[in-house]
Motif scaffolding. Structure first.
Motif, PDB file in Angstrom:
ATOM      1  N   TYR A  79       3.815  -9.481   8.300  1.00 16.23           N
ATOM      2  CA  TYR A  79       3.974  -9.248   6.870  1.00 16.23           C
ATOM      3  C   TYR A  79       4.582 -10.472   6.180  1.00 16.23           C
ATOM      4  N   SER A  80       4.199 -10.672   4.937  1.00 13.07           N
ATOM      5  CA  SER A  80       4.853 -11.621   4.039  1.00 13.07           C
ATOM      6  C   SER A  80       5.230 -10.871   2.778  1.00 13.07           C
ATOM      7  N   THR A  81       6.431 -11.094   2.278  1.00 18.22           N
ATOM      8  CA  THR A  81       6.816 -10.541   0.981  1.00 18.22           C
ATOM      9  C   THR A  81       6.808 -11.623  -0.099  1.00 18.22           C
ATOM     10  N   GLU A  82       6.232 -12.771   0.238  1.00 20.38           N
ATOM     11  CA  GLU A  82       6.132 -13.890  -0.705  1.00 20.38           C
ATOM     12  C   GLU A  82       4.674 -14.315  -0.881  1.00 20.38           C
ATOM     13  N   GLY A  83       3.800 -13.322  -0.860  1.00 23.12           N
ATOM     14  CA  GLY A  83       2.392 -13.567  -1.106  1.00 23.12           C
ATOM     15  C   GLY A  83       1.708 -14.281   0.042  1.00 23.12           C
ATOM     16  N   LYS A 232      -3.552  -8.089  -4.090  1.00 20.65           N
ATOM     17  CA  LYS A 232      -4.651  -8.394  -5.005  1.00 20.65           C
ATOM     18  C   LYS A 232      -5.714  -7.297  -5.036  1.00 20.65           C
ATOM     19  N   THR A 233      -5.983  -6.665  -3.907  1.00 24.01           N
ATOM     20  CA  THR A 233      -7.054  -5.669  -3.871  1.00 24.01           C
ATOM     21  C   THR A 233      -6.630  -4.335  -3.278  1.00 24.01           C
ATOM     22  N   LEU A 234      -5.423  -4.243  -2.729  1.00 27.01           N
ATOM     23  CA  LEU A 234      -4.925  -2.997  -2.154  1.00 27.01           C
ATOM     24  C   LEU A 234      -3.725  -2.507  -2.972  1.00 27.01           C
ATOM     25  N   PRO A 235      -3.373  -1.211  -2.884  1.00 24.17           N
ATOM     26  CA  PRO A 235      -2.246  -0.689  -3.666  1.00 24.17           C
ATOM     27  C   PRO A 235      -0.894  -1.076  -3.064  1.00 24.17           C
ATOM     28  N   VAL A 236      -0.570  -2.358  -3.173  1.00 21.09           N
ATOM     29  CA  VAL A 236       0.655  -2.940  -2.624  1.00 21.09           C
ATOM     30  C   VAL A 236       1.354  -3.693  -3.746  1.00 21.09           C
ATOM     31  N   LEU A 237       2.680  -3.693  -3.748  1.00 17.34           N
ATOM     32  CA  LEU A 237       3.425  -4.407  -4.784  1.00 17.34           C
ATOM     33  C   LEU A 237       3.150  -5.906  -4.711  1.00 17.34           C
ATOM     34  N   THR A 238       3.216  -6.556  -5.873  1.00 17.97           N
ATOM     35  CA  THR A 238       2.964  -7.993  -5.948  1.00 17.97           C
ATOM     36  C   THR A 238       3.892  -8.749  -4.999  1.00 17.97           C
ATOM     37  N   GLY A 239       3.283  -9.619  -4.200  1.00 16.10           N
ATOM     38  CA  GLY A 239       4.022 -10.371  -3.181  1.00 16.10           C
ATOM     39  C   GLY A 239       3.741  -9.902  -1.774  1.00 16.10           C
TER      40      GLY A 239
END
Length: 462
Positions: A79-83, A232-239
């Motif tokens: 996982y990355s929380t920074e995009g 960008k395409t899935l229901p995930v918070l930005t980042g």
């Protein structure tokens, strides 16, 4: 069997336990301004006991990442929380770590020219050179376009002075073009030897591709490493983003992957983003493939309707709707979208890009149809006018990317920049594709391109 959500569940139980939060963050799980301002403080935690640590991930985060790897069919997913920018830097550093170094030679990457600006930042940090594959199709009318093929990659490899440490592709690109990843991997393996030069893919716009009826994700097509922007395409918070590993990559560089990511990442990853990635796993494992297929059918139906009106609907990956701007400019069409209470993803000089997902409402599709029904100027063909070239051009390189970015700089009008060396990359964001590369000497040929993309000032080396 439903997929578990260990990160989300841990935080839920922590809230229920009504713990006095004698740790970071400073809001202590409450809103000082009322729930209307934030409303998410209770779910925002830090690396307390039991919450695991993203850079080590031996507990609930590691369990959630393993769920994601199973869903995507990868050997390892982080996982990355920074995009995907963080994941991109990490995969380039990992590819560099496995490459043979020749004393006195700077590592060389082969990349398609429509790369995101984060590639240039990675080159500055890691100090490698880039040999670019430029657009060969003179009909392309956007700085977003490049369209690398197995043949163009093979030709570029033959022309290089030395083998690259990797081949880097952006697919899908901002206008929805999907590269033939499988064919390019075969071409690279045939020229360099299997896995001798890994293919790395910036798949920021294509996290959903694995869940098509016929999967088209880069990892399904033989990529060595790949980064996805989940948000960008899935229901995930930005980042929220993924870094995916093939079996070969996991065996060669997987053990050092988390330590490498630490070189570039914040030591305070967002647990809100981690929870959204975690919850997304359950969604992907449950109803998402069916919802995705239904959404694509709806998009295809909308495309068919728009074509009956005469609109130019360009070929693109499934969740993008790329529309020619008719008698107007792309920016003018985008302004009409806003009058109809819609915000497009991107307006190019001659096109508008719409990004749709299963989370769009039926009325979103109806508004698009209504605009094209009521405003024929958005699809009426314009008179053919010869435009200045919008292609990305190779320019003389004077400094390395690292030298240019780290040199003292000044901001000057683009009309005064001819002959100067570019410092920080010049971009239009979105799509964040650099119009020129740091270290290149700017030429007058670029002025129309800069001005058409609204770039009026550039940073040049003093």
């Amino acid at each position: 069997m439903p997929m578990n959500t260990p990160i989300y569940d841990f935080v839920t139980e922590y809230i229920r336990a009504d713990i006095s939060r004698l740790h970071m963050p400073g809001h202590k799980g409450h809103s000082a301004f009322g729930a209307a301002l934030y409303g998410i403080e209770a779910r925002d935690i830090t690396e307390i006991r039991g919450a695991d640590v993203l850079s080590e991930a031996t507990g609930i985060i590691g369990e959630s990442e393993a769920n994601a790897a199973a869903l995507f069919g990868t050997a390892l997913t982080l996982y990355s929380t920074e995009g995907s920018s963080l994941a991109l830097r990490t995969m380039l550093a990992l590819a560099l770590s496995r490459a043979e170094r020749t004393p006195g030679e700077r590592p060389l990457l082969l990349a398609a020219r429509n790369a995101h600006k984060s590639l240039l930042y990675a080159a500055a940090l890691l100090d490698f050179d880039i040999a670019w594959i430029y657009p060969a199709d003179t009909a392309l009318d956007s700085a977003c376009s490049c369209h690398p093929t197995p043949a163009s990659v093979r030709a570029a490899l033959r022309a290089l002075p030395r083998p690259p440490f990797a081949v880097f592709l952006t697919s899908p690109d901002y206008l929805g073009f999907l590269a033939d990843i499988r064919g390019i991997v075969r071409a690279v393996d045939a020229h360099c030897g299997k896995w001798a030069v890994p293919v790395l893919v910036d798949n920021a716009h294509g996290a959903y591709l694995h869940f098509l009826e016929e999967p088209l994700h880069p990892m399904d097509q033989g990529a060595y490493l790949c980064c996805d922007s989940a948000h960008k395409t899935l229901p995930v918070l930005t980042g929220g983003a993924y870094l995916h590993f093939s079996a070969e990559a996991a065996a060669e560089v997987g053990a050092s992957a988390r330590r490498t990511m630490e070189l570039f990442a914040s030591t305070s990853p967002s647990y809100l983003i981690l929870q959204s990635l975690d919850l997304c796993n359950a969604y992907l494992a449950d109803s998402y493939p069916a919802r995705l297929a239904a959404c694509i059918r709806r998009i295809d139906g909308l495309k068919q309707y728009l074509r009956t009106l005469g609109a130019e609907v360009r070929e693109s990956e499934a969740l993008k709707l790329v529309l020619g701007s008719g008698a107007l400019s792309g920016e003018e069409v985008a302004a009409l979208f806003r009058l109809y209470h819609m915000e497009p993803e991107f307006a190019d000089l001659s096109a508008v890009v719409l990004m749709l997902t299963p989370e769009n409402r039926p009325e979103d599709f109806l508004r698009i149809a209504a605009l094209y029904r009521d405003e024929p100027a958005v699809w009426t063909k314009k008179e053919t006018v010869k435009e200045p070239s919008l292609r990305l051009l190779p320019l003389p390189r004077v400094l390395t990317i690292r030298e240019a970015m780290l040199s003292p700089q000044e901001i000057v009008p683009v009309t005064e920049a001819v002959g100067r060396i570019l410092g920080q990359p010049t971009v239009s964001c979105p799509p964040a594709v650099p119009l020129a590369v740091s270290g290149e000497r700017l030429s007058a040929d670029l002025l129309p391109l800069f001005l058409r993309y609204g770039v009026t000032e550039v940073a040049v080396v003093r």
